[in-house]
Scaffold this motif. Structure first.
Motif, PDB file in Angstrom:
ATOM      1  N   LEU A 204     -39.421   2.905 -15.181  1.00 43.82           N
ATOM      2  CA  LEU A 204     -38.349   3.898 -15.092  1.00 43.82           C
ATOM      3  C   LEU A 204     -38.919   5.302 -14.912  1.00 43.82           C
ATOM      4  O   LEU A 204     -38.391   6.099 -14.131  1.00 43.82           O
ATOM      5  CB  LEU A 204     -37.466   3.837 -16.339  1.00 43.82           C
ATOM      6  N   ASP A 205     -40.005   5.579 -15.614  1.00 48.69           N
ATOM      7  CA  ASP A 205     -40.621   6.899 -15.511  1.00 48.69           C
ATOM      8  C   ASP A 205     -41.172   7.159 -14.107  1.00 48.69           C
ATOM      9  O   ASP A 205     -41.087   8.286 -13.594  1.00 48.69           O
ATOM     10  CB  ASP A 205     -41.742   7.028 -16.541  1.00 48.69           C
ATOM     11  N   LYS A 206     -41.699   6.113 -13.482  1.00 50.63           N
ATOM     12  CA  LYS A 206     -42.257   6.244 -12.133  1.00 50.63           C
ATOM     13  C   LYS A 206     -41.195   6.145 -11.046  1.00 50.63           C
ATOM     14  O   LYS A 206     -41.484   6.326  -9.858  1.00 50.63           O
ATOM     15  CB  LYS A 206     -43.322   5.166 -11.895  1.00 50.63           C
ATOM     16  N   GLY A 207     -39.960   5.832 -11.450  1.00 53.83           N
ATOM     17  CA  GLY A 207     -38.870   5.720 -10.488  1.00 53.83           C
ATOM     18  C   GLY A 207     -39.003   4.526  -9.569  1.00 53.83           C
ATOM     19  O   GLY A 207     -38.571   4.567  -8.413  1.00 53.83           O
ATOM     20  N   LEU A 208     -39.576   3.432 -10.104  1.00 55.23           N
ATOM     21  CA  LEU A 208     -39.809   2.239  -9.279  1.00 55.23           C
ATOM     22  C   LEU A 208     -38.663   1.243  -9.327  1.00 55.23           C
ATOM     23  O   LEU A 208     -38.555   0.368  -8.466  1.00 55.23           O
ATOM     24  CB  LEU A 208     -41.095   1.535  -9.737  1.00 55.23           C
ATOM     25  N   ILE A 270     -44.519   5.498 -35.824  1.00 56.52           N
ATOM     26  CA  ILE A 270     -45.029   4.151 -35.524  1.00 56.52           C
ATOM     27  C   ILE A 270     -46.078   4.230 -34.418  1.00 56.52           C
ATOM     28  O   ILE A 270     -47.161   3.646 -34.522  1.00 56.52           O
ATOM     29  CB  ILE A 270     -43.875   3.218 -35.120  1.00 56.52           C
ATOM     30  N   ALA A 271     -45.757   4.950 -33.358  1.00 53.32           N
ATOM     31  CA  ALA A 271     -46.676   5.076 -32.226  1.00 53.32           C
ATOM     32  C   ALA A 271     -48.013   5.662 -32.652  1.00 53.32           C
ATOM     33  O   ALA A 271     -49.070   5.278 -32.140  1.00 53.32           O
ATOM     34  CB  ALA A 271     -46.043   5.932 -31.134  1.00 53.32           C
ATOM     35  N   ALA A 272     -47.977   6.592 -33.591  1.00 53.38           N
ATOM     36  CA  ALA A 272     -49.197   7.254 -34.054  1.00 53.38           C
ATOM     37  C   ALA A 272     -50.150   6.287 -34.746  1.00 53.38           C
ATOM     38  O   ALA A 272     -51.359   6.545 -34.819  1.00 53.38           O
ATOM     39  CB  ALA A 272     -48.840   8.398 -35.002  1.00 53.38           C
ATOM     40  N   LYS A 273     -49.623   5.175 -35.240  1.00 49.85           N
ATOM     41  CA  LYS A 273     -50.449   4.172 -35.917  1.00 49.85           C
ATOM     42  C   LYS A 273     -51.081   3.169 -34.952  1.00 49.85           C
ATOM     43  O   LYS A 273     -52.021   2.458 -35.312  1.00 49.85           O
ATOM     44  CB  LYS A 273     -49.594   3.398 -36.933  1.00 49.85           C
ATOM     45  N   MET A 274     -50.579   3.110 -33.730  1.00 46.24           N
ATOM     46  CA  MET A 274     -51.011   2.087 -32.784  1.00 46.24           C
ATOM     47  C   MET A 274     -52.218   2.538 -31.970  1.00 46.24           C
ATOM     48  O   MET A 274     -52.470   3.735 -31.822  1.00 46.24           O
ATOM     49  CB  MET A 274     -49.846   1.727 -31.854  1.00 46.24           C
ATOM     50  N   PRO A 275     -52.986   1.584 -31.403  1.00 40.63           N
ATOM     51  CA  PRO A 275     -54.111   1.950 -30.536  1.00 40.63           C
ATOM     52  C   PRO A 275     -53.644   2.814 -29.373  1.00 40.63           C
ATOM     53  O   PRO A 275     -52.583   2.568 -28.790  1.00 40.63           O
ATOM     54  CB  PRO A 275     -54.623   0.597 -30.042  1.00 40.63           C
ATOM     55  N   SER A 276     -54.419   3.820 -29.027  1.00 33.87           N
ATOM     56  CA  SER A 276     -54.009   4.778 -28.008  1.00 33.87           C
ATOM     57  C   SER A 276     -53.817   4.145 -26.636  1.00 33.87           C
ATOM     58  O   SER A 276     -52.977   4.590 -25.848  1.00 33.87           O
ATOM     59  CB  SER A 276     -55.034   5.910 -27.904  1.00 33.87           C
ATOM     60  N   ASP A 277     -54.557   3.072 -26.333  1.00 37.47           N
ATOM     61  CA  ASP A 277     -54.446   2.474 -24.999  1.00 37.47           C
ATOM     62  C   ASP A 277     -53.196   1.623 -24.832  1.00 37.47           C
ATOM     63  O   ASP A 277     -52.906   1.140 -23.736  1.00 37.47           O
ATOM     64  CB  ASP A 277     -55.686   1.646 -24.662  1.00 37.47           C
ATOM     65  N   TYR A 278     -52.417   1.431 -25.905  1.00 33.63           N
ATOM     66  CA  TYR A 278     -51.187   0.647 -25.789  1.00 33.63           C
ATOM     67  C   TYR A 278     -50.112   1.378 -24.986  1.00 33.63           C
ATOM     68  O   TYR A 278     -49.116   0.783 -24.590  1.00 33.63           O
ATOM     69  CB  TYR A 278     -50.644   0.288 -27.176  1.00 33.63           C
ATOM     70  N   ALA A 279     -50.306   2.644 -24.760  1.00 37.10           N
ATOM     71  CA  ALA A 279     -49.342   3.413 -23.971  1.00 37.10           C
ATOM     72  C   ALA A 279     -49.404   3.056 -22.491  1.00 37.10           C
ATOM     73  O   ALA A 279     -48.569   3.510 -21.703  1.00 37.10           O
ATOM     74  CB  ALA A 279     -49.594   4.909 -24.151  1.00 37.10           C
ATOM     75  N   GLN A 280     -50.388   2.224 -22.091  1.00 34.34           N
ATOM     76  CA  GLN A 280     -50.512   1.734 -20.710  1.00 34.34           C
ATOM     77  C   GLN A 280     -50.574   2.864 -19.685  1.00 34.34           C
ATOM     78  O   GLN A 280     -50.032   2.779 -18.596  1.00 34.34           O
ATOM     79  CB  GLN A 280     -49.364   0.788 -20.353  1.00 34.34           C
ATOM     80  N   GLY A 282     -49.128   5.658 -19.611  1.00 35.78           N
ATOM     81  CA  GLY A 282     -47.935   6.492 -19.480  1.00 35.78           C
ATOM     82  C   GLY A 282     -47.930   7.691 -20.393  1.00 35.78           C
ATOM     83  O   GLY A 282     -47.042   8.540 -20.296  1.00 35.78           O
ATOM     84  N   GLY A 283     -48.892   7.754 -21.304  1.00 38.20           N
ATOM     85  CA  GLY A 283     -48.937   8.876 -22.233  1.00 38.20           C
ATOM     86  C   GLY A 283     -48.177   8.586 -23.517  1.00 38.20           C
ATOM     87  O   GLY A 283     -47.310   7.708 -23.570  1.00 38.20           O
ATOM     88  N   GLN A 284     -48.500   9.319 -24.570  1.00 36.61           N
ATOM     89  CA  GLN A 284     -47.916   9.087 -25.887  1.00 36.61           C
ATOM     90  C   GLN A 284     -46.415   9.317 -25.916  1.00 36.61           C
ATOM     91  O   GLN A 284     -45.672   8.569 -26.557  1.00 36.61           O
ATOM     92  CB  GLN A 284     -48.614   9.980 -26.921  1.00 36.61           C
ATOM     93  N   GLU A 285     -45.952  10.323 -25.211  1.00 32.61           N
ATOM     94  CA  GLU A 285     -44.518  10.636 -25.224  1.00 32.61           C
ATOM     95  C   GLU A 285     -43.699   9.476 -24.653  1.00 32.61           C
ATOM     96  O   GLU A 285     -42.650   9.109 -25.204  1.00 32.61           O
ATOM     97  CB  GLU A 285     -44.253  11.900 -24.409  1.00 32.61           C
ATOM     98  N   LEU A 286     -44.183   8.875 -23.573  1.00 31.67           N
ATOM     99  CA  LEU A 286     -43.480   7.749 -22.967  1.00 31.67           C
ATOM    100  C   LEU A 286     -43.548   6.521 -23.866  1.00 31.67           C
ATOM    101  O   LEU A 286     -42.586   5.746 -23.965  1.00 31.67           O
ATOM    102  CB  LEU A 286     -44.088   7.441 -21.593  1.00 31.67           C
ATOM    103  N   TYR A 287     -44.679   6.343 -24.545  1.00 27.64           N
ATOM    104  CA  TYR A 287     -44.843   5.211 -25.454  1.00 27.64           C
ATOM    105  C   TYR A 287     -43.873   5.330 -26.631  1.00 27.64           C
ATOM    106  O   TYR A 287     -43.267   4.339 -27.052  1.00 27.64           O
ATOM    107  CB  TYR A 287     -46.287   5.150 -25.943  1.00 27.64           C
ATOM    108  N   VAL A 288     -43.714   6.523 -27.145  1.00 20.31           N
ATOM    109  CA  VAL A 288     -42.752   6.754 -28.232  1.00 20.31           C
ATOM    110  C   VAL A 288     -41.343   6.387 -27.775  1.00 20.31           C
ATOM    111  O   VAL A 288     -40.577   5.739 -28.502  1.00 20.31           O
ATOM    112  CB  VAL A 288     -42.791   8.225 -28.700  1.00 20.31           C
ATOM    113  N   LYS A 289     -41.021   6.775 -26.553  1.00 26.12           N
ATOM    114  CA  LYS A 289     -39.704   6.462 -26.002  1.00 26.12           C
ATOM    115  C   LYS A 289     -39.510   4.951 -25.882  1.00 26.12           C
ATOM    116  O   LYS A 289     -38.424   4.416 -26.150  1.00 26.12           O
ATOM    117  CB  LYS A 289     -39.548   7.127 -24.634  1.00 26.12           C
TER     118      LYS A 289
END
Length: 343
Positions: A204-208, A270-280, A282-289
């Motif tokens: 959705l973020d990439k508009g695909l 919750i996101a702050a506790k997870m491994p940083s690469d789990y955001a795939q 997209g960045g932390q803000e998108l991962y939180v969303k």
């Protein structure tokens, strides 16, 4: 997008995990309350299976005196195979596999029910969105699933059949999740597919693409499937559960603590506790969303939702020839013994 170096590292890590699994497949928790427990997850970085890694990151396994090794496979059906073969003692995957396995002669049960909705989204590419507006339009389409025989495959088939489309009239394509799913959509290999966050958020973020059917909430599950659909869970072979009740109770304690913690903390916490690469990427803000969109699916206590097993049975029997004429003993597909005793 992952850099070539990161992609190579991911492949190497996956290979190492599988090597470790093969080499140690015969190990199991010794006695009734100790030893190493290996748990295969149908995608550790998927938000629907977030409680697995979060429990480790919060230190709850260690607090219970457990030595838990989390392994990962891209699709739930592969995680199921690892359990049935005895390579792992537990699987974090969809509850519906317990019904499918029972009619195949395997006794497996959910011991902690993480969720009450699938957490899945049917998403369509921008190119196909004009003509693919509902499940009635699945006919003649190539639709992505994590793997053939996976829960995404099951749910896609149900949505088709319940909308008058035969399973033979569309083509499920195994494309995994994350970047492999996104690439398949970008290349036109699939016109749509079923996936989860953070893949959904990235698309959705990439508009695909666009959301066609959203089952990340109890309300979305009710609308699409006619009821609550218990999905992500810790399920184990019944014989192993009965022989290792102390260990299973400790696992339930740890996971229920995590579910309670999740219910009182924000998506950002919750996101702050997870491994940083789990955001795939997209960045932390998108991962939180992504986490925020999926949080409503989770239970607060690990207890199987009332009438949930009946919904799953009805969905599976709508298209699965193995279950259509089979008698399923739902009482043997899950237990609340351990979560109701969790401290």
């Amino acid at each position: 997008m992952r850099t070539p170096l990161k992609a190579a590292a991911a492949v190497a890590a996956s290979a190492l995990a599988l090597t470790t699994l093969t080499a140690c497949g015969g190990d199991s928790a010794s006695g009734s309350g100790g030893g190493k427990v290996k748990i295969m997850v149908g995608g550790l970085d998927k938000v629907i299976y977030l409680p697995a890694m979060l429990t480790e990151r919060l230190g709850y396994f260690k607090a219970e005196g457990l030595d838990v090794e989390l392994l990962t496979e891209p699709a739930g059906v592969q995680a199921e195979t690892a359990l049935v073969s005895g390579d792992v003692q537990g699987t974090v995957g969809f509850y519906d596999h317990t019904l499918d396995l029972q009619v195949k002669g395997k006794q497996v049960e959910s011991v902690v029910q993480f969720s009450q909705a699938p957490g899945e989204v049917e998403i369509v590419s921008n190119e196909a969105a004009g003509d693919l507006t509902s499940a009635k339009d699945f006919k003649g389409r190539k639709l992505g699933v994590t793997g053939i025989g996976s829960s995404t495959d099951f749910l896609t088939k149900y949505l088709a059949v319940s909308s008058g489309v035969k399973t033979s009239e569309f083509t499920p394509v195994a494309v995994g999740a994350g970047q492999t799913f996104i690439s398949a959509m970008e290349q036109g290999s699939i016109q749509g597919g079923m996936t989860t966050d953070p893949t959904v958020a990235t698309i959705l973020d990439k508009g695909l693409g666009k959301v066609l059917i959203d089952m990340r909430t109890p309300e979305g599950s009710q609308q699409a499937l006619g009821g609550l659909y218990p999905s992500s869970s810790l399920y184990m072979q019944t014989e192993w559960v009965n022989g290792h009740k102390e260990t299973v109770q400790k696992l339930a304690n740890a996971f229920v603590k995590t579910l309670r913690w999740m219910s009182t903390h924000s998506a950002a916490e919750i996101a702050a506790k997870m491994p940083s690469d789990y955001a795939q990427g997209g960045g932390q803000e998108l991962y939180v969303k992504a986490i925020e969109s999926t949080l409503p699916m989770f239970t607060k206590d690990g207890v199987m939702p009332e009438d949930g097993p009946e919904t799953v049975e009805r969905v599976l029997k709508a298209f699965n020839p193995n279950l259509q004429n089979a008698e399923v003993d739902l009482a043997k597909t899950y237990t609340t013994e351990f979560v109701k005793s969790a401290g």
